[in-house]
Design an enzyme around this catalytic site. Sequence first.
Site, PDB file in Angstrom:
ATOM      1  N   GLY A  45       0.945  -1.246  -0.021  1.00 11.05           N
ATOM      2  CA  GLY A  45       0.148   0.034   0.198  1.00 11.05           C
ATOM      3  C   GLY A  45       0.952   1.237  -0.045  1.00 11.05           C
ATOM      4  N   GLN A  50       3.063  10.017   1.229  1.00 14.45           N
ATOM      5  CA  GLN A  50       4.059   9.150   1.291  1.00 14.45           C
ATOM      6  C   GLN A  50       5.258   9.553   0.154  1.00 14.45           C
ATOM      7  OE1 GLN A  50       2.215   5.230   1.946  1.00 14.45           O
ATOM      8  NE2 GLN A  50       4.198   5.014   3.314  1.00 14.45           N
ATOM      9  N   CYS A  92       5.248   0.003   7.831  1.00 14.73           N
ATOM     10  CA  CYS A  92       5.128   1.104   6.825  1.00 14.73           C
ATOM     11  C   CYS A  92       6.454   1.565   5.970  1.00 14.73           C
ATOM     12  CB  CYS A  92       4.780   2.217   7.719  1.00 14.73           C
ATOM     13  SG  CYS A  92       4.475   3.657   6.630  1.00 14.73           S
ATOM     14  N   LEU A  93       6.362   1.603   4.584  1.00 11.96           N
ATOM     15  CA  LEU A  93       7.298   2.231   3.880  1.00 11.96           C
ATOM     16  C   LEU A  93       8.083   3.468   4.282  1.00 11.96           C
ATOM     17  CD1 LEU A  93       5.840   1.313   0.329  1.00 11.96           C
ATOM     18  CD2 LEU A  93       7.536  -0.017   1.719  1.00 11.96           C
ATOM     19  N   HIS A 134      -4.689   1.527   7.206  1.00 15.14           N
ATOM     20  CA  HIS A 134      -3.402   1.981   7.331  1.00 15.14           C
ATOM     21  C   HIS A 134      -3.231   3.224   6.406  1.00 15.14           C
ATOM     22  CE1 HIS A 134       1.239   1.723   7.882  1.00 15.14           C
ATOM     23  NE2 HIS A 134       1.069   2.158   6.699  1.00 15.14           N
ATOM     24  N   GLU A 135      -3.802   3.155   4.996  1.00 18.11           N
ATOM     25  CA  GLU A 135      -3.646   4.088   3.882  1.00 18.11           C
ATOM     26  C   GLU A 135      -4.512   5.222   4.276  1.00 18.11           C
ATOM     27  OE1 GLU A 135      -0.989   3.764   2.356  1.00 18.11           O
ATOM     28  OE2 GLU A 135      -0.684   1.713   2.759  1.00 18.11           O
ATOM     29  N   HIS A 138      -3.050   7.464   6.511  1.00 19.86           N
ATOM     30  CA  HIS A 138      -1.569   8.481   6.258  1.00 19.86           C
ATOM     31  C   HIS A 138      -2.556   9.738   5.412  1.00 19.86           C
ATOM     32  CE1 HIS A 138       1.775   6.426   6.081  1.00 19.86           C
ATOM     33  NE2 HIS A 138       1.474   5.495   5.642  1.00 19.86           N
TER      34      HIS A 138
HETATM   35 ZN    ZN Z   1       2.490   3.324   5.689  1.00 15.56          ZN
END
Ligand code: ZN
Length: 169
Positions: A45, A50, A92-93, A134-135, A138
């Site tokens: 995701g 991000q 998380c990236l 999660h997304e 963000h």
């Molecule tokens: Zn994330």
Amino acid sequence: MLRPIVRYPTADLQKPAAPVTAFDAELERLIDDMIDTMYAAPGIGLAAPQIGVPLRVCVIDLSSGKRGGELITLVNPEFVSRDGMQLEDEGCLSVPTFTATVARPARVAVRGRDRRGEELTIDGEGLLARALQHELDHLDGVLFLDRLRGIKRDLIVRKIRKLQRAGKW
Ligand SMILES: [Zn+2]
């Protein structure tokens, strides 16, 4: 085109993103770049903040591109319902190498628009429910770290500061 993924504690990650108002070529390009960047990471995701774009857009693919037909693109998504509870590890990236157990609802329904502006509703449970939350977090400037209890969060934040000081973050 791949775009650099910004890392915690960049301030842009902690601000609410603005709704998309134009479904145009620029949005198409942003979404294509987000998909390329998510698959290259690889991740399941990615939200526009991000990659430093403060718009309410996210992409999710639980197979990270390994299986066809699992890509979800959501523009201006919002929750219709959330219920149940699940406890699983999450990463998380934008907070690479760190994971923690996060409590999330087990099932969610999300309504949003696709890249062309058509309305769509996604029902998710398990990992998909977790990824959706999660997304969407963000898009509100919330990271999984913010969902942790104080001590667990502080521990990760301290480790990241240490890595920063050492020039390794
Ligand atoms: Zn994330």
